[in-house]
Design a protein around this motif. Structure first.
Motif, PDB file in Angstrom:
ATOM      1  N   VAL A   1       0.841  -1.199   0.000  1.00  0.00           N
ATOM      2  CA  VAL A   1       0.000   0.000   0.000  1.00  0.00           C
ATOM      3  C   VAL A   1       0.879   1.254   0.000  1.00  0.00           C
ATOM      4  CG1 VAL A   1      -1.698   1.307   1.350  1.00  0.00           C
ATOM      5  CG2 VAL A   1      -1.910  -1.170   1.139  1.00  0.00           C
ATOM      6  N   GLY A   2       0.531   2.196  -0.826  1.00  0.00           N
ATOM      7  CA  GLY A   2       1.255   3.467  -0.904  1.00  0.00           C
ATOM      8  C   GLY A   2       2.331   3.507  -1.968  1.00  0.00           C
ATOM      9  N   ALA A   3       2.678   2.372  -2.538  1.00  0.00           N
ATOM     10  CA  ALA A   3       3.704   2.354  -3.589  1.00  0.00           C
ATOM     11  C   ALA A   3       3.131   2.966  -4.863  1.00  0.00           C
ATOM     12  CB  ALA A   3       4.162   0.928  -3.864  1.00  0.00           C
ATOM     13  N   GLY A   4       3.978   3.553  -5.639  1.00  0.00           N
ATOM     14  CA  GLY A   4       3.516   4.134  -6.892  1.00  0.00           C
ATOM     15  C   GLY A   4       4.578   4.971  -7.546  1.00  0.00           C
ATOM     16  N   PHE A   5       4.141   6.006  -8.256  1.00  0.00           N
ATOM     17  CA  PHE A   5       5.082   6.863  -8.964  1.00  0.00           C
ATOM     18  C   PHE A   5       4.452   8.226  -9.206  1.00  0.00           C
ATOM     19  CE2 PHE A   5       2.607   4.572 -12.087  1.00  0.00           C
ATOM     20  CZ  PHE A   5       2.201   5.569 -12.965  1.00  0.00           C
ATOM     21  N   ASN A   6       5.323   9.189  -9.450  1.00  0.00           N
ATOM     22  CA  ASN A   6       4.939  10.528  -9.899  1.00  0.00           C
ATOM     23  C   ASN A   6       5.550  10.687 -11.291  1.00  0.00           C
ATOM     24  OD1 ASN A   6       4.053  10.957  -7.208  1.00  0.00           O
ATOM     25  ND2 ASN A   6       6.096  11.665  -6.638  1.00  0.00           N
TER      26      ASN A   6
ATOM     27  N   ARG B   1      -0.833   5.872  -6.891  1.00  0.00           N
ATOM     28  CA  ARG B   1      -0.514   5.118  -5.675  1.00  0.00           C
ATOM     29  C   ARG B   1      -1.370   3.860  -5.618  1.00  0.00           C
ATOM     30  NH1 ARG B   1       2.524   8.633  -6.063  1.00  0.00           N
ATOM     31  NH2 ARG B   1       3.289  10.097  -4.525  1.00  0.00           N
ATOM     32  N   ARG B   2      -0.833   2.830  -4.982  1.00  0.00           N
ATOM     33  CA  ARG B   2      -1.556   1.579  -4.791  1.00  0.00           C
ATOM     34  C   ARG B   2      -2.337   1.668  -3.482  1.00  0.00           C
ATOM     35  NH1 ARG B   2       2.496  -2.550  -5.270  1.00  0.00           N
ATOM     36  NH2 ARG B   2       2.429  -1.940  -7.432  1.00  0.00           N
ATOM     37  N   GLY B   3      -3.637   1.425  -3.545  1.00  0.00           N
ATOM     38  CA  GLY B   3      -4.485   1.412  -2.359  1.00  0.00           C
ATOM     39  C   GLY B   3      -4.810  -0.023  -1.967  1.00  0.00           C
ATOM     40  N   PHE B   4      -5.729  -0.184  -1.017  1.00  0.00           N
ATOM     41  CA  PHE B   4      -6.117  -1.530  -0.595  1.00  0.00           C
ATOM     42  C   PHE B   4      -6.843  -2.272  -1.703  1.00  0.00           C
ATOM     43  CE2 PHE B   4      -5.465  -0.754   3.964  1.00  0.00           C
ATOM     44  CZ  PHE B   4      -4.949  -1.990   4.290  1.00  0.00           C
ATOM     45  N   ARG B   5      -7.821  -1.633  -2.297  1.00  0.00           N
ATOM     46  CA  ARG B   5      -8.652  -2.329  -3.273  1.00  0.00           C
ATOM     47  C   ARG B   5      -8.387  -1.920  -4.710  1.00  0.00           C
ATOM     48  NH1 ARG B   5     -13.658  -1.299   0.365  1.00  0.00           N
ATOM     49  NH2 ARG B   5     -13.386  -2.982   1.858  1.00  0.00           N
ATOM     50  N   GLN B   6      -7.815  -0.740  -4.913  1.00  0.00           N
ATOM     51  CA  GLN B   6      -7.651  -0.251  -6.277  1.00  0.00           C
ATOM     52  C   GLN B   6      -6.478   0.701  -6.381  1.00  0.00           C
ATOM     53  OE1 GLN B   6     -11.340   1.665  -7.047  1.00  0.00           O
ATOM     54  NE2 GLN B   6     -10.956   3.388  -5.709  1.00  0.00           N
ATOM     55  N   GLU B   7      -6.100   0.950  -7.604  1.00  0.00           N
ATOM     56  CA  GLU B   7      -5.057   1.932  -7.905  1.00  0.00           C
ATOM     57  C   GLU B   7      -5.677   3.328  -7.836  1.00  0.00           C
ATOM     58  OE1 GLU B   7      -0.989   2.421  -9.279  1.00  0.00           O
ATOM     59  OE2 GLU B   7      -2.061   0.582  -8.853  1.00  0.00           O
TER      60      GLU B   7
ATOM     61  N   GLY C   1      -6.525  25.943  -7.598  1.00  0.00           N
ATOM     62  CA  GLY C   1      -7.894  25.538  -7.290  1.00  0.00           C
ATOM     63  C   GLY C   1      -8.027  24.254  -6.502  1.00  0.00           C
ATOM     64  N   ARG C   2      -6.925  23.692  -6.003  1.00  0.00           N
ATOM     65  CA  ARG C   2      -6.970  22.435  -5.238  1.00  0.00           C
ATOM     66  C   ARG C   2      -6.101  22.558  -4.004  1.00  0.00           C
ATOM     67  NH1 ARG C   2      -6.280  17.374  -9.392  1.00  0.00           N
ATOM     68  NH2 ARG C   2      -7.433  18.229 -11.122  1.00  0.00           N
ATOM     69  N   ARG C   3      -6.256  21.568  -3.128  1.00  0.00           N
ATOM     70  CA  ARG C   3      -5.361  21.488  -1.974  1.00  0.00           C
ATOM     71  C   ARG C   3      -3.983  21.047  -2.457  1.00  0.00           C
ATOM     72  NH1 ARG C   3      -7.418  17.687   2.467  1.00  0.00           N
ATOM     73  NH2 ARG C   3      -7.323  16.254   0.749  1.00  0.00           N
ATOM     74  N   ASP C   4      -2.977  21.242  -1.603  1.00  0.00           N
ATOM     75  CA  ASP C   4      -1.632  20.769  -1.939  1.00  0.00           C
ATOM     76  C   ASP C   4      -1.661  19.251  -2.094  1.00  0.00           C
ATOM     77  OD1 ASP C   4      -0.810  23.363  -1.751  1.00  0.00           O
ATOM     78  OD2 ASP C   4       0.207  23.124   0.171  1.00  0.00           O
ATOM     79  N   LEU C   5      -0.983  18.760  -3.111  1.00  0.00           N
ATOM     80  CA  LEU C   5      -0.957  17.334  -3.419  1.00  0.00           C
ATOM     81  C   LEU C   5       0.383  16.755  -2.990  1.00  0.00           C
ATOM     82  CD1 LEU C   5      -2.600  15.093  -4.864  1.00  0.00           C
ATOM     83  CD2 LEU C   5      -1.380  15.724  -6.934  1.00  0.00           C
ATOM     84  N   PRO C   6       0.417  15.888  -1.953  1.00  0.00           N
ATOM     85  CA  PRO C   6       1.695  15.330  -1.489  1.00  0.00           C
ATOM     86  C   PRO C   6       2.315  14.395  -2.525  1.00  0.00           C
ATOM     87  CG  PRO C   6      -0.139  14.383  -0.261  1.00  0.00           C
ATOM     88  CD  PRO C   6      -0.714  15.410  -1.175  1.00  0.00           C
ATOM     89  N   LEU C   7       3.648  14.428  -2.595  1.00  0.00           N
ATOM     90  CA  LEU C   7       4.375  13.617  -3.580  1.00  0.00           C
ATOM     91  C   LEU C   7       5.247  12.544  -2.950  1.00  0.00           C
ATOM     92  CD1 LEU C   7       5.594  16.388  -6.044  1.00  0.00           C
ATOM     93  CD2 LEU C   7       3.656  14.845  -6.318  1.00  0.00           C
ATOM     94  N   THR C   8       5.679  12.732  -1.712  1.00  0.00           N
ATOM     95  CA  THR C   8       6.625  11.803  -1.095  1.00  0.00           C
ATOM     96  C   THR C   8       5.898  10.759  -0.273  1.00  0.00           C
ATOM     97  OG1 THR C   8       6.912  13.413   0.675  1.00  0.00           O
ATOM     98  CG2 THR C   8       8.581  13.388  -1.041  1.00  0.00           C
ATOM     99  N   ARG C   9       6.624   9.731   0.109  1.00  0.00           N
ATOM    100  CA  ARG C   9       6.044   8.608   0.846  1.00  0.00           C
ATOM    101  C   ARG C   9       5.639   9.020   2.256  1.00  0.00           C
ATOM    102  NH1 ARG C   9      11.882   6.491   1.102  1.00  0.00           N
ATOM    103  NH2 ARG C   9      12.501   7.001   3.219  1.00  0.00           N
ATOM    104  N   VAL C  10       4.769   8.220   2.832  1.00  0.00           N
ATOM    105  CA  VAL C  10       4.327   8.418   4.202  1.00  0.00           C
ATOM    106  C   VAL C  10       5.202   7.551   5.088  1.00  0.00           C
ATOM    107  CG1 VAL C  10       2.386   8.097   5.776  1.00  0.00           C
ATOM    108  CG2 VAL C  10       1.982   8.838   3.443  1.00  0.00           C
ATOM    109  N   GLY C  11       5.471   8.000   6.288  1.00  0.00           N
ATOM    110  CA  GLY C  11       6.258   7.188   7.210  1.00  0.00           C
ATOM    111  C   GLY C  11       7.541   7.878   7.579  1.00  0.00           C
ATOM    112  N   GLU C  12       8.640   7.186   7.342  1.00  0.00           N
ATOM    113  CA  GLU C  12       9.951   7.696   7.715  1.00  0.00           C
ATOM    114  C   GLU C  12      10.235   9.011   6.989  1.00  0.00           C
ATOM    115  OE1 GLU C  12      12.321   4.610   6.131  1.00  0.00           O
ATOM    116  OE2 GLU C  12      11.507   3.107   7.482  1.00  0.00           O
ATOM    117  N   PRO C  13      10.635  10.057   7.734  1.00  0.00           N
ATOM    118  CA  PRO C  13      10.962  11.318   7.059  1.00  0.00           C
ATOM    119  C   PRO C  13      12.204  11.178   6.185  1.00  0.00           C
ATOM    120  CG  PRO C  13      10.867  11.605   9.461  1.00  0.00           C
ATOM    121  CD  PRO C  13      10.731  10.141   9.171  1.00  0.00           C
ATOM    122  N   LEU C  14      12.169  11.812   5.023  1.00  0.00           N
ATOM    123  CA  LEU C  14      13.319  11.797   4.116  1.00  0.00           C
ATOM    124  C   LEU C  14      14.447  12.643   4.693  1.00  0.00           C
ATOM    125  CD1 LEU C  14      11.498  12.439   0.736  1.00  0.00           C
ATOM    126  CD2 LEU C  14      12.583  10.325   1.432  1.00  0.00           C
ATOM    127  N   PRO C  15      15.696  12.292   4.401  1.00  0.00           N
ATOM    128  CA  PRO C  15      16.803  13.171   4.797  1.00  0.00           C
ATOM    129  C   PRO C  15      16.632  14.538   4.132  1.00  0.00           C
ATOM    130  CG  PRO C  15      17.625  11.032   4.102  1.00  0.00           C
ATOM    131  CD  PRO C  15      16.167  11.058   3.792  1.00  0.00           C
TER     132      PRO C  15
END
Length: 188
Positions: free
Chosen positions: A95-100, A113-119, A152-166
């Motif tokens: 879950v959460g894997a994908g690409f930009n 991003r890959r979700g539980f049931r769908q992309e 016209g939209r909220r900010d769209l996150p690009l990086t992974r969730v979890g461990e903070p990047l250096p």
């Protein structure tokens, strides 16, 4: 004989693709393994208490009384194994894997991003991207992420969730993306 100047210099890159790591990380696998081991230990302790035989090589769980110690150990073991099942499922699905993907030729950005049931996929026209935003928050719950500021939209996150990047990697990736999209880099 005529000489063509079409290939005389380096051509600008037309597609930028950034892979995003999902839940299939070493830290998640270690946590899932620890929860599974603990849950099995609690269940075997409970079963040893009920049967009156030591099923574990350490300690003497058969000497515990079934009510309340053995019963409570069994409930803890069951809860831990249910949690472990969830963790292993999330890791297996990744879950959460994908690409930009940012494509200048098509004029589109695709965030997938890959979700539980769908992309889960979001397409954004490049002309609507106003800036690349770097968010850095330290403290008890640190956050280091890149996001797109979209019109016209909220900010769209690009990086992974979890461990903070250096911080150096975050700045370098943000600067590379801002240069590619020809938009400002905010938040530094």
């Amino acid at each position: 004989m005529a000489v063509s100047k079409a290939d005389s210099g380096p051509r600008p890159q037309q597609v930028l693709e950034q892979p995003v790591l999902g839940s299939r990380r070493l830290s998640n696998i270690l946590v899932a393994a620890a929860v599974t081991t603990g849950g099995l230990g609690f269940l075997l302790t409970s079963l040893s208490s009920r049967l009156g035989r030591d099923l574990l090589p350490i300690g003497h769980p058969a000497e515990l009384s079934w009510v309340p110690q053995g019963l409570v150990m069994g409930l803890y073991g069951l809860a831990a194994l249910l949690l472990a099942t969830y963790l292993w499922t999330v890791i297996g699905i990744d879950v959460g894997a994908g690409f930009n993907r940012f494509d200048r030729a098509a004029g589109q950005a695709l965030i997938s991003r890959r979700g539980f049931r769908q992309e889960i996929s979001v397409e954004i026209p490049l002309r609507e991207i106003q800036a690349v935003k770097v968010e850095v928050r330290d403290g008890l719950n640190p956050r280091r992420r890149l996001a797109l500021r979209v019109q016209g939209r909220r900010d769209l996150p690009l990086t992974r969730v979890g461990e903070p990047l250096p911080l150096a990697d975050l700045e370098m990736t943000g600067a590379q993306l801002a240069r590619f999209l020809e938009v400002p880099l905010e938040g530094l």
